[in-house]
Scaffold this active site. Structure first.
Site, PDB file in Angstrom:
ATOM      1  CG  ASP A  20      -8.158  -4.725   1.557  1.00 15.19           C
ATOM      2  OD1 ASP A  20      -9.111  -4.259   2.220  1.00 15.19           O
ATOM      3  OD2 ASP A  20      -8.098  -4.678   0.316  1.00 15.19           O
ATOM      4  CE1 TYR A  62      -3.456  -2.678   0.603  1.00 14.45           C
ATOM      5  CE2 TYR A  62      -4.611  -0.695   1.269  1.00 14.45           C
ATOM      6  CZ  TYR A  62      -4.629  -2.013   0.877  1.00 14.45           C
ATOM      7  OH  TYR A  62      -5.833  -2.667   0.771  1.00 14.45           O
ATOM      8  CG  ASP A 105      -2.094 -20.136  -2.220  1.00 14.69           C
ATOM      9  OD1 ASP A 105      -1.517 -20.144  -1.103  1.00 14.69           O
ATOM     10  OD2 ASP A 105      -1.593 -20.672  -3.237  1.00 14.69           O
ATOM     11  CE  LYS A 138       1.685 -17.486  -3.550  1.00 15.59           C
ATOM     12  NZ  LYS A 138       0.862 -18.713  -3.640  1.00 15.59           N
ATOM     13  CG  ASP A 141     -13.810  -6.965   2.016  1.00 12.20           C
ATOM     14  OD1 ASP A 141     -13.487  -6.320   3.036  1.00 12.20           O
ATOM     15  OD2 ASP A 141     -14.272  -6.437   0.986  1.00 12.20           O
TER      16      ASP A 141
END
Ligand code: IPM
Ligand code: MG
Length: 362
Positions: free
Chosen positions: A244, A141, A220, A188, A248
């Site tokens: 983030d 970000y 993943d 990751k 959700d």
């Protein structure tokens, strides 16, 4: 106690949900004898629309002078056309960084009354109670980026330092000690260099917390495990981007994105905001779900002001209103639902009813 708040309603449904949350805060404060002082400031598109800054200096100063900040949401479809510096999201990212809030706590739990709403089978979902600790002030970000439309090349960079990873990891482990003593760190590391530093840093720090169990999980895989068996998670520690995305997903699993709250801590002033966005499609219709904003106020009472009993009373009021079958539009397939303000008022009333006799302040 005197609770001094900077409130940044922002865009879309932000003003509706923060207004609802403030009514609930008032009810909590009144029943426990606290006073609340609110100052409102513009942020996001509401501020940038007419050529202004998405984070005006006066807003930042107001936040820095407050005991805590409550933000509604930022984002507007019209902002897609303006230059990146004036985008509402840029205002929010700068605010997080200026306040120094590096740890974003996002609890996701299965509410008994809402279990049937989930796309997951009740047997899989019931009992889910996890919290994301999302790194909030660094990562992709905030890394170097460039955008060259003409050449057709764009770049964003993910960068983490060991210090940045360590401080957010500490928050996760400390939190795990107050919960079920389990941390899953999501990265990751099979592909990304910052993730490898992330993993080794988390491992090193884990030695200081022998009483907390630690697992590493690739992002993943984590996305898959969240739908297969969400109950396995207690504290989920992760970077800015993965946090983030996964939060959700977790919100949708537990019923509706509208229900999730967040606390951003570790900086000069704590920042509280619902996880949902500005939802321009329903802005101004009065049908938004204020639960995320209301529960964010609960987190604020607990984390910033140390008012555990008040936070618990607020959460109990939410639970009791849901248990009575009251719903906002997103929480029902039928046509029996309350608007944003009416739903918030029911929660405010439930708080007041639950207050012990004689606790009412004048
Ligand atoms: C969130 C939001 C923000 C983020 C946006 C509005 C910049 O999606 O808080 O989850 O990506 O952090
Ligand atoms: Mg998000």
């Amino acid at each position: 106690m005197r609770i001094e708040l900077a409130v940044l309603p922002g865009d879309g449904i932000g003003p509706e949900v923060t207004a609802g949350a403030l009514r609930v805060l008032d009810a909590v404060a009144r029943s426990a004898g606290h006073t609340v002082e609110v100052r409102e400031y513009p942020v996001g598109w509401a501020s940038a629309r007419d050529g202004g800054d998405p984070l005006p200096q006066a807003t930042l100063d107001g936040c820095l002078a407050a005991g805590a900040v409550l933000l509604g949401a930022v984002g507007h479809p019209d902002a897609d056309r303006v230059d990146p510096e004036r985008r509402p999201e840029r205002g929010l990212l700068r605010l997080r960084r200026e306040l120094g809030c590096f740890a974003n706590l996002r609890p996701a739990m299965a509410w008994d009354a809402l279990v049937d709403l989930s796309p997951l089978r009740p047997a899989v979902l019931r009992g889910t109670d996890l919290i994301f600790v999302r790194e909030l002030s660094s990562g992709i970000y905030y890394g170097e980026s460039s955008f060259d439309q003409q050449r057709g090349v764009a770049r964003s960079t993910m960068e983490y330092t060991r210090d940045q990873i360590e401080r957010v990891t500490r928050v996760a482990f400390d939190l795990a000690r107050q919960r079920r003593r389990s941390v899953v760190s999501v990265d990751k590391a099979n592909v990304l260099a910052p993730s490898r530093l992330w993993r080794s840093t988390v491992d090193a720090l884990a030695a200081e917390y022998p009483d907390v169990s630690l697992r590493h999980m690739l992002v993943d895989r984590a996305a898959m495990e969240l739908v297969l068996d969400p109950r396995q998670f207690d504290v989920v520690l992760t970077g800015n981007l993965f946090g983030d995305i996964l939060s959700d997903q977790a919100a949708a699993l537990t019923g509706s994105l509208g229900t999730l709250a967040s606390a951003s801590i570790g900086g000069r002033v704590d920042l509280y905001e619902p996880v949902h966005g500005s939802a321009p499609d329903i802005a101004g219709l009065g049908v938004a779900n204020p639960m995320g904003a209301i529960l964010s106020v609960g987190l604020m009472l607990r984390h910033t002001f140390g008012l555990e009993a008040e936070a618990a009373a607020l959460e109990e009021a939410v639970r009791s209103v849901l248990a009575r079958g009251l719903r906002t539009r997103d929480l029902t397939g039928g046509d029996e639902w309350l608007g944003c303000g009416a739903f918030a008022d029911e929660i405010a009333r439930a708080v007041a009813l639950a207050a012990p006799a004689g606790a009412e302040a004048d």
